[in-house]
Design a protein around this motif. Structure first.
Motif, PDB file in Angstrom:
ATOM      1  N   GLN A   1       3.898  14.789  25.688  1.00  0.00           N
ATOM      2  CA  GLN A   1       4.948  15.643  25.148  1.00  0.00           C
ATOM      3  C   GLN A   1       5.901  15.981  26.268  1.00  0.00           C
ATOM      4  N   TRP A   2       7.181  16.018  25.964  1.00  0.00           N
ATOM      5  CA  TRP A   2       8.144  16.481  26.950  1.00  0.00           C
ATOM      6  C   TRP A   2       9.375  17.053  26.278  1.00  0.00           C
ATOM      7  N   PRO A   3      10.064  17.985  26.978  1.00  0.00           N
ATOM      8  CA  PRO A   3       9.691  18.510  28.294  1.00  0.00           C
ATOM      9  C   PRO A   3       8.572  19.546  28.181  1.00  0.00           C
ATOM     10  N   ALA A   4       8.028  19.965  29.299  1.00  0.00           N
ATOM     11  CA  ALA A   4       6.976  20.977  29.300  1.00  0.00           C
ATOM     12  C   ALA A   4       7.556  22.365  29.047  1.00  0.00           C
ATOM     13  N   THR A   5       8.753  22.583  29.566  1.00  0.00           N
ATOM     14  CA  THR A   5       9.414  23.876  29.420  1.00  0.00           C
ATOM     15  C   THR A   5      10.877  23.629  29.116  1.00  0.00           C
ATOM     16  N   LEU A   6      11.427  24.492  28.244  1.00  0.00           N
ATOM     17  CA  LEU A   6      12.831  24.316  27.870  1.00  0.00           C
ATOM     18  C   LEU A   6      13.427  25.683  27.572  1.00  0.00           C
ATOM     19  N   VAL A   7      14.588  25.935  28.160  1.00  0.00           N
ATOM     20  CA  VAL A   7      15.329  27.164  27.879  1.00  0.00           C
ATOM     21  C   VAL A   7      16.670  26.750  27.285  1.00  0.00           C
ATOM     22  N   GLN A   8      16.934  27.251  26.080  1.00  0.00           N
ATOM     23  CA  GLN A   8      18.134  26.833  25.368  1.00  0.00           C
ATOM     24  C   GLN A   8      18.884  28.050  24.838  1.00  0.00           C
ATOM     25  N   PRO A   9      20.209  27.977  24.784  1.00  0.00           N
ATOM     26  CA  PRO A   9      20.958  29.077  24.173  1.00  0.00           C
ATOM     27  C   PRO A   9      20.920  28.997  22.652  1.00  0.00           C
ATOM     28  N   VAL A  10      21.071  30.147  22.027  1.00  0.00           N
ATOM     29  CA  VAL A  10      21.167  30.199  20.568  1.00  0.00           C
ATOM     30  C   VAL A  10      22.313  29.308  20.105  1.00  0.00           C
ATOM     31  N   GLY A  11      22.073  28.544  19.048  1.00  0.00           N
ATOM     32  CA  GLY A  11      23.116  27.696  18.496  1.00  0.00           C
ATOM     33  C   GLY A  11      23.160  26.296  19.072  1.00  0.00           C
ATOM     34  N   SER A  12      22.366  26.044  20.110  1.00  0.00           N
ATOM     35  CA  SER A  12      22.363  24.711  20.719  1.00  0.00           C
ATOM     36  C   SER A  12      21.405  23.800  19.952  1.00  0.00           C
ATOM     37  N   PRO A  13      21.538  22.472  20.109  1.00  0.00           N
ATOM     38  CA  PRO A  13      20.616  21.547  19.430  1.00  0.00           C
ATOM     39  C   PRO A  13      19.310  21.410  20.203  1.00  0.00           C
ATOM     40  N   LEU A  14      18.329  20.802  19.535  1.00  0.00           N
ATOM     41  CA  LEU A  14      17.005  20.635  20.140  1.00  0.00           C
ATOM     42  C   LEU A  14      16.458  19.250  19.818  1.00  0.00           C
ATOM     43  N   SER A  15      15.797  18.671  20.795  1.00  0.00           N
ATOM     44  CA  SER A  15      15.056  17.446  20.558  1.00  0.00           C
ATOM     45  C   SER A  15      13.811  17.457  21.430  1.00  0.00           C
ATOM     46  N   LEU A  16      12.649  17.520  20.814  1.00  0.00           N
ATOM     47  CA  LEU A  16      11.376  17.426  21.526  1.00  0.00           C
ATOM     48  C   LEU A  16      10.699  16.129  21.117  1.00  0.00           C
ATOM     49  N   GLU A  17      10.147  15.455  22.093  1.00  0.00           N
ATOM     50  CA  GLU A  17       9.565  14.150  21.812  1.00  0.00           C
ATOM     51  C   GLU A  17       8.070  14.113  22.104  1.00  0.00           C
ATOM     52  N   CYS A  18       7.384  13.354  21.302  1.00  0.00           N
ATOM     53  CA  CYS A  18       5.938  13.192  21.440  1.00  0.00           C
ATOM     54  C   CYS A  18       5.619  11.717  21.236  1.00  0.00           C
ATOM     55  N   THR A  19       4.845  11.147  22.151  1.00  0.00           N
ATOM     56  CA  THR A  19       4.424   9.757  21.971  1.00  0.00           C
ATOM     57  C   THR A  19       2.926   9.639  22.181  1.00  0.00           C
ATOM     58  N   VAL A  20       2.341   8.738  21.451  1.00  0.00           N
ATOM     59  CA  VAL A  20       0.904   8.485  21.519  1.00  0.00           C
ATOM     60  C   VAL A  20       0.697   7.053  21.991  1.00  0.00           C
ATOM     61  N   GLU A  21      -0.288   6.856  22.835  1.00  0.00           N
ATOM     62  CA  GLU A  21      -0.617   5.515  23.325  1.00  0.00           C
ATOM     63  C   GLU A  21      -2.079   5.211  23.053  1.00  0.00           C
ATOM     64  N   GLY A  22      -2.372   3.943  22.834  1.00  0.00           N
ATOM     65  CA  GLY A  22      -3.755   3.514  22.706  1.00  0.00           C
ATOM     66  C   GLY A  22      -4.317   3.562  21.311  1.00  0.00           C
ATOM     67  N   THR A  23      -3.470   3.799  20.303  1.00  0.00           N
ATOM     68  CA  THR A  23      -3.950   3.804  18.929  1.00  0.00           C
ATOM     69  C   THR A  23      -2.821   3.348  18.021  1.00  0.00           C
ATOM     70  N   SER A  24      -3.180   2.881  16.837  1.00  0.00           N
ATOM     71  CA  SER A  24      -2.166   2.413  15.890  1.00  0.00           C
ATOM     72  C   SER A  24      -2.197   3.250  14.627  1.00  0.00           C
ATOM     73  N   ASN A  25      -1.010   3.442  14.044  1.00  0.00           N
ATOM     74  CA  ASN A  25      -0.859   4.161  12.784  1.00  0.00           C
ATOM     75  C   ASN A  25      -1.568   5.518  12.771  1.00  0.00           C
ATOM     76  N   PRO A  26      -1.331   6.316  13.792  1.00  0.00           N
ATOM     77  CA  PRO A  26      -1.974   7.640  13.777  1.00  0.00           C
ATOM     78  C   PRO A  26      -1.275   8.573  12.804  1.00  0.00           C
ATOM     79  N   ASN A  27      -1.989   9.580  12.332  1.00  0.00           N
ATOM     80  CA  ASN A  27      -1.354  10.734  11.700  1.00  0.00           C
ATOM     81  C   ASN A  27      -0.808  11.595  12.838  1.00  0.00           C
ATOM     82  N   LEU A  28       0.412  12.091  12.671  1.00  0.00           N
ATOM     83  CA  LEU A  28       1.043  12.891  13.718  1.00  0.00           C
ATOM     84  C   LEU A  28       1.418  14.264  13.173  1.00  0.00           C
ATOM     85  N   TYR A  29       1.340  15.260  14.038  1.00  0.00           N
ATOM     86  CA  TYR A  29       1.531  16.653  13.609  1.00  0.00           C
ATOM     87  C   TYR A  29       2.387  17.398  14.630  1.00  0.00           C
ATOM     88  N   TRP A  30       3.236  18.279  14.126  1.00  0.00           N
ATOM     89  CA  TRP A  30       3.930  19.265  14.956  1.00  0.00           C
ATOM     90  C   TRP A  30       3.455  20.649  14.544  1.00  0.00           C
TER      91      TRP A  30
END
Lengths: 111, 112
Positions: B6-35
């Protein structure tokens, strides 16, 4: 949606003592899981107990499940300072892994 | 072996700004993914889960959205952040029903 609820919320014990946490839930379940979370980190899975099981062990951990009372307990025996963490129970009502988590128990083990 | 990032580890954003958090999994296929989101001193709230590419289910109405453009990539987004979006966001994966979930180390999001 269903929620697990742990009791007590915070526990402080001496190293070497046992720690017991309880979790209750409201509807039928497929399985119940316990997780540990160290401060600021992700959760780590400890034990999964299925609805047709009554007790399960893993190292110093013992989990019981009473489906008639809709409750579970987690026992940590001979606690260590490294056991200091928050412990969460989570229920899986439908067996599709959409978990409902409780609010967690904070355990502090004093060396 | 399987790993989750997961990245980034820490994020400080102003109100009204956009957000994008990313998560990747390695070593398995077709996993169920959760936020999940975890408010301070609280349990985890399931926000989104996905059983396959392009398949997203939302658990609660909110200011956030999720996408799964690739099998092992899960993205959490917002067009305009609110103060109430602050929290600790955790991504997790599992392979089969009735099996444990495996969590990333989370992103601490602070909205100013």
């Amino acid at each position: 949606s269903q929620q697990g609820e742990e009791d007590p919320q915070a526990l402080s014990i001496q190293e070497g003592e046992n720690a017991t946490m309880n979790c209750s839930y409201k509807t039928s379940i497929n399985n119940l899981q316990w997780y540990r979370q160290n401060s600021g980190r992700g959760l780590v899975h400890l034990i999964l107990i299925r609805s047709n099981e009554r007790e399960k062990h893993s190292g110093r951990l013992r989990v019981t499940l009473d489906t008639s009372k809709k409750s579970s307990s987690l026992l940590i025996t001979a606690s260590r300072a490294a056991d200091t963490a928050s412990y969460f129970c989570a229920t899986d009502p439908y067996g599709n892994n959409r978990l409902a988590f409780g609010k967690g128990n904070q355990v502090v083990v004093i060396p | 072996s399987q790993t989750i990032h997961q990245w980034p580890a820490t994020l400080v954003q102003p109100v009204g700004s956009p957000l994008s958090l990313e998560c990747t999994v390695e070593g398995t296929s077709n996993p169920n993914l959760y936020w999940y989101r975890q408010a301070a001193g609280r349990g985890l709230q399931l926000l989104f889960y996905s059983v396959g590419i392009g398949q997203i289910s939302s658990e609660v109405p909110q200011n956030l959205s999720a996408s799964r453009p690739q099998d092992r990539q899960f993205i959490l987004s917002s067009k305009k952040l609110l103060l109430s979006d602050s929290g600790f966001y955790l991504c997790a994966w599992s392979v089969l029903p009735d099996q444990p979930q495996h969590f990333g180390d989370g992103t601490r999001l602070s909205i100013l």
